[in-house]
Design a protein around this motif. Sequence first.
Motif, PDB file in Angstrom:
ATOM      1  N   MET A   1     -13.861   2.084   7.178  1.00  0.00           N
ATOM      2  CA  MET A   1     -13.458   1.465   8.426  1.00  0.00           C
ATOM      3  C   MET A   1     -11.957   1.241   8.458  1.00  0.00           C
ATOM      4  SD  MET A   1     -14.336  -2.269   9.892  1.00  0.00           S
ATOM      5  CE  MET A   1     -13.276  -2.870  11.181  1.00  0.00           C
ATOM      6  N   ASN A   2     -11.417   0.902   7.259  1.00  0.00           N
ATOM      7  CA  ASN A   2      -9.984   0.655   7.196  1.00  0.00           C
ATOM      8  C   ASN A   2      -9.164   1.931   7.147  1.00  0.00           C
ATOM      9  OD1 ASN A   2      -9.428  -2.003   7.472  1.00  0.00           O
ATOM     10  ND2 ASN A   2      -9.836  -2.517   5.338  1.00  0.00           N
ATOM     11  N   ASP A   3      -9.838   3.041   6.972  1.00  0.00           N
ATOM     12  CA  ASP A   3      -9.099   4.294   6.787  1.00  0.00           C
ATOM     13  C   ASP A   3      -8.108   4.627   7.891  1.00  0.00           C
ATOM     14  OD1 ASP A   3     -10.970   6.688   4.763  1.00  0.00           O
ATOM     15  OD2 ASP A   3      -9.470   5.166   4.314  1.00  0.00           O
ATOM     16  N   PRO A   4      -8.519   4.562   9.181  1.00  0.00           N
ATOM     17  CA  PRO A   4      -7.542   4.920  10.223  1.00  0.00           C
ATOM     18  C   PRO A   4      -6.296   4.039  10.165  1.00  0.00           C
ATOM     19  CG  PRO A   4      -9.725   4.521  11.166  1.00  0.00           C
ATOM     20  CD  PRO A   4      -9.809   4.184   9.737  1.00  0.00           C
ATOM     21  N   LEU A   5      -6.496   2.733   9.887  1.00  0.00           N
ATOM     22  CA  LEU A   5      -5.346   1.835   9.793  1.00  0.00           C
ATOM     23  C   LEU A   5      -4.418   2.251   8.662  1.00  0.00           C
ATOM     24  CD1 LEU A   5      -6.393  -1.870  10.416  1.00  0.00           C
ATOM     25  CD2 LEU A   5      -5.044  -0.322  11.834  1.00  0.00           C
ATOM     26  N   VAL A  52       8.075  -2.202   8.231  1.00  0.00           N
ATOM     27  CA  VAL A  52       7.436  -3.511   8.399  1.00  0.00           C
ATOM     28  C   VAL A  52       6.077  -3.358   9.085  1.00  0.00           C
ATOM     29  CG1 VAL A  52       7.575  -5.651   9.724  1.00  0.00           C
ATOM     30  CG2 VAL A  52       9.503  -4.957   8.333  1.00  0.00           C
ATOM     31  N   LEU A  53       6.028  -2.497  10.103  1.00  0.00           N
ATOM     32  CA  LEU A  53       4.756  -2.249  10.790  1.00  0.00           C
ATOM     33  C   LEU A  53       3.723  -1.708   9.805  1.00  0.00           C
ATOM     34  CD1 LEU A  53       3.205  -2.048  13.526  1.00  0.00           C
ATOM     35  CD2 LEU A  53       4.022   0.303  13.663  1.00  0.00           C
ATOM     36  N   ALA A  54       4.162  -0.773   8.944  1.00  0.00           N
ATOM     37  CA  ALA A  54       3.260  -0.202   7.940  1.00  0.00           C
ATOM     38  C   ALA A  54       2.729  -1.295   7.020  1.00  0.00           C
ATOM     39  CB  ALA A  54       3.998   0.867   7.138  1.00  0.00           C
ATOM     40  N   ALA A  55       3.624  -2.202   6.582  1.00  0.00           N
ATOM     41  CA  ALA A  55       3.201  -3.286   5.692  1.00  0.00           C
ATOM     42  C   ALA A  55       2.248  -4.236   6.415  1.00  0.00           C
ATOM     43  CB  ALA A  55       4.424  -4.039   5.169  1.00  0.00           C
ATOM     44  N   MET A  56       2.538  -4.485   7.713  1.00  0.00           N
ATOM     45  CA  MET A  56       1.663  -5.373   8.497  1.00  0.00           C
ATOM     46  C   MET A  56       0.237  -4.840   8.557  1.00  0.00           C
ATOM     47  SD  MET A  56       3.867  -6.340  11.835  1.00  0.00           S
ATOM     48  CE  MET A  56       4.918  -7.773  11.949  1.00  0.00           C
ATOM     49  N   LEU A  57       0.120  -3.519   8.748  1.00  0.00           N
ATOM     50  CA  LEU A  57      -1.206  -2.927   8.923  1.00  0.00           C
ATOM     51  C   LEU A  57      -2.046  -2.998   7.655  1.00  0.00           C
ATOM     52  CD1 LEU A  57      -0.197   0.200  11.028  1.00  0.00           C
ATOM     53  CD2 LEU A  57      -1.475  -1.796  11.808  1.00  0.00           C
ATOM     54  N   GLN A  58      -1.387  -3.257   6.510  1.00  0.00           N
ATOM     55  CA  GLN A  58      -2.139  -3.319   5.255  1.00  0.00           C
ATOM     56  C   GLN A  58      -2.516  -4.742   4.874  1.00  0.00           C
ATOM     57  OE1 GLN A  58      -0.645  -0.970   2.052  1.00  0.00           O
ATOM     58  NE2 GLN A  58       0.127   0.620   3.423  1.00  0.00           N
TER      59      GLN A  58
END
Lengths: 103, 164
Positions: A1-5, A52-58
């Motif tokens: 489920m988390n894969d697309p993120l 930062v966006l990339a880090a937020m998504l994780q």
Amino acid sequence: MNDPLLWISAISATCGCFFFVAGSIGLLRLPDIYSRLHALTKADGLGLGLVVLAAMLQQEHWIPVIKLGMVWLLILFTGASVSLLTARTALETKVPWWRKEEA
Amino acid sequence: MNFLGLGALCWRFTLLSALWWAWLGHDCASWIVGAPAIAVSTAVSLSLLPPLSIRISPVELVSVAPKMVWRALIGGIDVARRVLSPSISIEPSMLRYPLLSLPGNTARWCFLHCVSLLPGTLSVSLEGDEAIVHVLANQDRAHRELAKLESDIASIFHHPSRHA
């Protein structure tokens, strides 16, 4: 489920790094202090935003997301301030700006 | 201290505390340094920039913020494209932009900070009522971008723009 993120996060981080590299290339290739500041403020600000966006998504909790957002806003603000102060000092000390016909 | 001053003090103290929390708040011991630092920073901030009587519209701020993010995105792509092209495609110039619809200093400095994120423009200085802007290429486009930004900033600070 988390894969697309995770995929979006990876793409965002990669794009962010691309803009950091572009900003550094701009610093090396552009002819004068004013145009170099263009590359540093815009490309690096965008690069940082994407990282930062990339880090937020994780993140799994919302608190680190808010913290990351605040870090980004602060760096954007200080980046713009430092760029403005550098450019203003350059103008006050009469550093000439590069014109096309000089090439 | 009047009401205005107390409001400004609370806002700035809260903002600085939030920033410290964002970086080091998880470590309780960090507040030994953080609390005095925040107190001193608040005092310095109030002495450098006295409390302001202007009102910022939160609704307008929320509607302008996505536009700013979009412009910063275009700005970054534009400058990256220019520096990565084999022959750097720039034609720099300096532009004087009169800030007619932004009477307050705060609104003007806010404008100058945002200018550097727009595609092709970099704020250099403020001389009287004019912003001095370095343009990487294409003055006409820079003028249009600056006018749009000016009316946006004016709407946040409750001063309807004359250009709008």
